[in-house]
Scaffold this motif. Structure first.
Motif, mmCIF file in Angstrom:
data_model
loop_
_atom_site.group_PDB
_atom_site.id
_atom_site.type_symbol
_atom_site.label_atom_id
_atom_site.label_comp_id
_atom_site.label_asym_id
_atom_site.label_seq_id
_atom_site.Cartn_x
_atom_site.Cartn_y
_atom_site.Cartn_z
ATOM 1 N N ILE A 102 0.972 -1.086 0.350
ATOM 2 C CA ILE A 102 0.455 0.293 -0.516
ATOM 3 C C ILE A 102 1.344 1.194 -0.091
ATOM 4 O O ILE A 102 1.568 1.187 1.070
ATOM 5 C CB ILE A 102 -1.092 -0.026 1.473
ATOM 6 C CG1 ILE A 102 -1.964 -0.906 0.696
ATOM 7 C CG2 ILE A 102 -1.584 1.298 1.119
ATOM 8 C CD1 ILE A 102 -2.858 -0.827 0.308
ATOM 9 N N GLU A 103 0.331 2.168 -1.069
ATOM 10 C CA GLU A 103 1.529 3.524 -1.001
ATOM 11 C C GLU A 103 0.243 4.251 -0.861
ATOM 12 O O GLU A 103 -0.749 4.208 -1.364
ATOM 13 C CB GLU A 103 2.039 3.700 -2.107
ATOM 14 C CG GLU A 103 3.438 2.701 -1.725
ATOM 15 C CD GLU A 103 4.493 2.931 -2.777
ATOM 16 O OE1 GLU A 103 4.359 4.112 -4.270
ATOM 17 O OE2 GLU A 103 5.794 2.201 -3.176
ATOM 18 N N LYS A 104 0.819 5.616 -0.607
ATOM 19 C CA LYS A 104 -0.451 6.956 -0.391
ATOM 20 C C LYS A 104 0.587 8.076 -0.023
ATOM 21 O O LYS A 104 1.092 8.282 1.048
ATOM 22 C CB LYS A 104 -1.490 6.755 0.643
ATOM 23 C CG LYS A 104 -2.203 8.101 1.014
ATOM 24 C CD LYS A 104 -3.321 7.684 0.020
ATOM 25 C CE LYS A 104 -3.983 9.169 -0.192
ATOM 26 N NZ LYS A 104 -5.208 9.127 -0.805
ATOM 27 N N GLY A 129 2.391 10.939 12.725
ATOM 28 C CA GLY A 129 2.856 11.579 11.442
ATOM 29 C C GLY A 129 3.265 10.287 10.509
ATOM 30 O O GLY A 129 3.243 10.069 9.605
ATOM 31 N N ALA A 130 3.189 8.757 11.794
ATOM 32 C CA ALA A 130 4.296 7.730 11.044
ATOM 33 C C ALA A 130 3.180 7.464 9.933
ATOM 34 O O ALA A 130 3.601 6.287 9.378
ATOM 35 C CB ALA A 130 4.693 6.976 12.442
ATOM 36 N N GLY A 131 1.930 7.441 10.114
ATOM 37 C CA GLY A 131 1.655 6.865 9.277
ATOM 38 C C GLY A 131 0.257 5.814 9.208
ATOM 39 O O GLY A 131 -0.378 5.246 8.774
ATOM 40 N N LYS A 132 0.221 5.810 10.497
ATOM 41 C CA LYS A 132 -0.745 4.034 11.018
ATOM 42 C C LYS A 132 -2.197 4.974 10.884
ATOM 43 O O LYS A 132 -2.805 3.765 10.501
ATOM 44 C CB LYS A 132 -1.347 4.276 12.567
ATOM 45 C CG LYS A 132 0.216 4.246 13.542
ATOM 46 C CD LYS A 132 0.931 4.156 14.774
ATOM 47 C CE LYS A 132 0.080 5.398 15.343
ATOM 48 N NZ LYS A 132 1.151 6.734 14.803
ATOM 49 N N PHE A 181 5.399 1.740 13.032
ATOM 50 C CA PHE A 181 5.411 2.396 11.991
ATOM 51 C C PHE A 181 6.364 3.618 12.045
ATOM 52 O O PHE A 181 6.627 3.949 13.809
ATOM 53 C CB PHE A 181 4.143 3.273 11.646
ATOM 54 C CG PHE A 181 3.118 2.417 10.809
ATOM 55 C CD1 PHE A 181 2.706 2.458 8.968
ATOM 56 C CD2 PHE A 181 2.642 0.911 11.698
ATOM 57 C CE1 PHE A 181 1.855 2.074 8.936
ATOM 58 C CE2 PHE A 181 1.329 0.505 10.708
ATOM 59 C CZ PHE A 181 1.542 0.380 9.829
ATOM 60 N N ARG A 182 7.418 3.911 11.309
ATOM 61 C CA ARG A 182 8.262 5.261 11.302
ATOM 62 C C ARG A 182 7.978 5.723 9.655
ATOM 63 O O ARG A 182 8.459 4.784 8.859
ATOM 64 C CB ARG A 182 9.854 4.440 12.059
ATOM 65 C CG ARG A 182 10.724 5.936 12.071
ATOM 66 C CD ARG A 182 11.853 5.839 13.216
ATOM 67 N NE ARG A 182 12.407 5.282 12.307
ATOM 68 C CZ ARG A 182 13.094 4.113 12.745
ATOM 69 N NH1 ARG A 182 12.902 3.317 13.368
ATOM 70 N NH2 ARG A 182 13.946 3.611 11.872
ATOM 71 N N ASP A 183 7.979 7.401 10.029
ATOM 72 C CA ASP A 183 8.224 7.704 8.762
ATOM 73 C C ASP A 183 7.447 6.897 7.369
ATOM 74 O O ASP A 183 7.973 7.140 6.128
ATOM 75 C CB ASP A 183 9.534 8.235 8.120
ATOM 76 C CG ASP A 183 10.127 8.901 9.692
ATOM 77 O OD1 ASP A 183 9.282 9.496 10.266
ATOM 78 O OD2 ASP A 183 11.496 8.764 9.635
ATOM 79 N N SER A 198 -6.800 17.518 7.976
ATOM 80 C CA SER A 198 -6.225 17.054 7.368
ATOM 81 C C SER A 198 -4.737 16.227 8.470
ATOM 82 O O SER A 198 -3.479 15.003 8.170
ATOM 83 C CB SER A 198 -5.584 16.904 6.126
ATOM 84 O OG SER A 198 -4.414 17.929 6.228
ATOM 85 N N LEU A 199 -3.926 16.782 9.410
ATOM 86 C CA LEU A 199 -3.207 16.580 10.109
ATOM 87 C C LEU A 199 -3.386 15.811 10.778
ATOM 88 O O LEU A 199 -4.291 14.920 11.491
ATOM 89 C CB LEU A 199 -2.142 17.347 10.866
ATOM 90 C CG LEU A 199 -1.486 18.912 9.971
ATOM 91 C CD1 LEU A 199 -1.290 20.018 11.295
ATOM 92 C CD2 LEU A 199 -1.142 18.810 9.029
ATOM 93 N N SER A 200 -2.218 15.354 11.936
ATOM 94 C CA SER A 200 -1.710 13.883 13.147
ATOM 95 C C SER A 200 -2.263 15.187 14.037
ATOM 96 O O SER A 200 -2.800 15.811 14.268
ATOM 97 C CB SER A 200 -1.255 12.980 13.024
ATOM 98 O OG SER A 200 0.246 13.719 13.402
ATOM 99 N N GLY A 201 -3.493 13.851 15.008
ATOM 100 C CA GLY A 201 -3.519 14.366 15.940
ATOM 101 C C GLY A 201 -2.641 14.624 17.295
ATOM 102 O O GLY A 201 -2.583 16.276 17.053
#
Length: 503
Positions: free
Chosen positions: A12-14, A42-45, A216-218, A397-400
């Protein structure tokens, strides 16, 4: 290929403008297990979970359910495939009732196509009774606490009889008692063969409930193993890419005279006889169980709720706080525990969300000075390590964690003397927490003061100079740093001990 895989994603890519959120993600959840996802904000989870729930579409890659490829275009399709998601950010309509919320998008209708409200009422009552929740189906959501609303979201997902339930920070706003209740519910779901994807930054908590852990990281998966092959220190190191030598980096600051004095503060039916003070250079904590009145006192001090009687002094001068403007103009600002409802303006840019607290800095001589605005915000974001593709990115759209740091930047722009932080690290990863703690240290080193309301006792013990404890609307105890202990705080919080008894 294992046959007991319930959900699998492959490659999966986004990407979003300016940032690659997910890079060739492979991930699988077994039937009847809890698979925990860890990683910094912001790691992508959450992005991956939104793809699985049909909110986002992947740029490439494939999703499989029971090893059959599926395309999930929207949340309704996800629901039909047996997927439910509990979101970290609570999206709710304050004027909606409990029963409307529980059956939102799934209202039963009669043969004439009209909503069967009698069935809605009866089913909601049965659900509330089964979960021992003490409110009526007709209660408005605005009259409930964040904790109550979080529990409703959990119950709603569970009641859908889903085979895959995604829980994104489900315990960020609930009490320890409710956490144990949730964990019991998770165990029941596992026994029924339900697969659970669980996102949490509370590392002690995830080791109680996880079967497997993926870090997850980055935007990439850096490790994925059974829980028994990992420990908390290893997970932290994998998340941040380095070892954090001190979870609570408390620094000593020179303590000065009183900045804030609160005398006999009352709000009828909410809190009473609240007395406390905060000195220059202090981080003062407020502990207590949900409903103790901590948030209510802070809201009143910030001018959000009315004060019935009592005195408030800032820098020795009596101030009359009737509205938020009064508090801000006297150098006292507040970061709310409910950032979605009281903090961010969701559809405006991160830049606008930052400068709205002090528009005079960027709007003068009859026009907005955009170059000045960009420079101010860029410097703030660099200091607070805010991750955002651009300054024009919509804050929703940002992470919490990054939303929280934007809100901190907003108030730092005012250069306040007193910073009230209500649950400032809720839903934030260990790396971002560390940065917020460092910011608090720097703030009080300048001769200013922080009031921190938190449900995390280790956080209060680790960062505060003094702690006030509240129970049933009043302060029951005050502890100096050398007196701190979780046991003593809980005795004050439950009302089994009061300050009068130890004097």
């Amino acid at each position: 290929m294992e046959t007991n895989i319930k959900l699998r994603v492959s490659q999966i890519e986004k990407s979003f403008p300016g940032v690659k959120a997910l890079d060739k993600i492979d991930f699988a959840v077994k039937k009847g297990t809890v698979h925990v996802l860890c990683g910094e904000n912001g790691a992508g989870k959450s992005t991956l979970m939104k793809i699985i729930n049909g909110i986002y579409q992947p740029d490439s890659g494939q999703i499989f359910i029971d090893e059959k490829p599926v395309k999930i275009n929207n949340p309704m399709q996800a629901k039909n495939l047996g997927i439910s998601m509990i979101f970290q950010e609570l999206n709710y309509v304050p004027e909606m009732t409990v029963e409307e919320n529980v059956f939102l998008g799934n209202l039963p209708v009669n043969k004439f196509g009209k909503v069967n409200w009698k069935e809605v009422r009866e089913r909601t009552k049965a659900l509330l009774e089964a979960e021992n929740l003490p409110y009526s189906p007709t209660t408005l959501l605005k009259d409930l606490t964040v904790s109550d609303i979080q529990m409703l979201e959990i119950i709603k997902a569970v009641s859908n009889k889903s085979e895959i339930i995604i829980m994104d920070e489900p315990t960020s706003a609930i009490t320890l008692k409710e956490v144990e209740k949730l964990f019991q519910k998770i165990r029941e779901l596992k026994a029924r063969g339900v697969s659970i994807i669980y996102i949490s930054h509370k590392l002690d908590e995830i080791f109680q409930i996880a079967d497997e852990i993926t870090v997850f990281r980055d935007g990439t998966v850096v490790d994925s193993r059974p829980k028994d092959q990992l420990d908390i220190e290893t997970v932290i190191s994998l998340m941040v890419g380095r070892k954090l030598t001190n979870t609570y980096p408390k620094e000593e600051a020179p303590i000065g005279e009183n900045l804030l004095e609160v005398e006999n503060l009352n709000s009828t039916g909410v809190f009473y006889d609240v007395n406390f003070h905060v000195k220059k250079g202090e981080i003062v904590g407020f502990a207590g169980l949900v409903g103790a009145g901590r948030t209510e006192v802070m809201r009143a001090l910030f001018g959000l709720d009315p004060i019935t009687s009592g005195n408030v002094k800032i820098k020795g001068k009596k101030v009359n706080i009737k509205k938020v403007k009064d508090s801000i103009e006297n150098g006292m600002v507040m970061l709310s525990e409910d950032r979605r409802r009281y903090g961010i303006i969701p559809m405006r840019s991160v830049k606008e969300n930052t400068t709205i607290s002090d528009l005079k800095k960027v709007f003068y001589r009859f026009r907005n000075h955009s170059n000045v605005e960009r420079k101010i915000v860029s410097e703030m974001f660099k200091t607070l390590k805010v991750k955002t593709p651009t300054l024009e990115t919509v804050i929703a759209s940002l992470s919490g964690g990054n939303q929280q740091k934007v809100l901190l930047a907003k108030w730092m722009l005012r250069n306040p003397d007193i910073l009230i932080l209500d649950e400032p690290t809720r839903g934030i990863d260990v790396g971002a927490k560390y940065e917020i703690y460092k910011l608090m240290n720097g703030f009080v080193q300048e001769g200013k003061a922080v009031i921190m309301v938190s449900s995390e006792l280790p956080e209060l013990i680790g960062m505060c100079d003094r702690i006030y404890v509240m129970s049933k609307g009043t302060i029951t105890g005050e502890l100096k740093r050398e007196e701190f202990s979780q046991e003593l705080i809980m005795k004050y919080a439950t009302g089994t001990l009061t300050s009068n008894e130890v004097k």
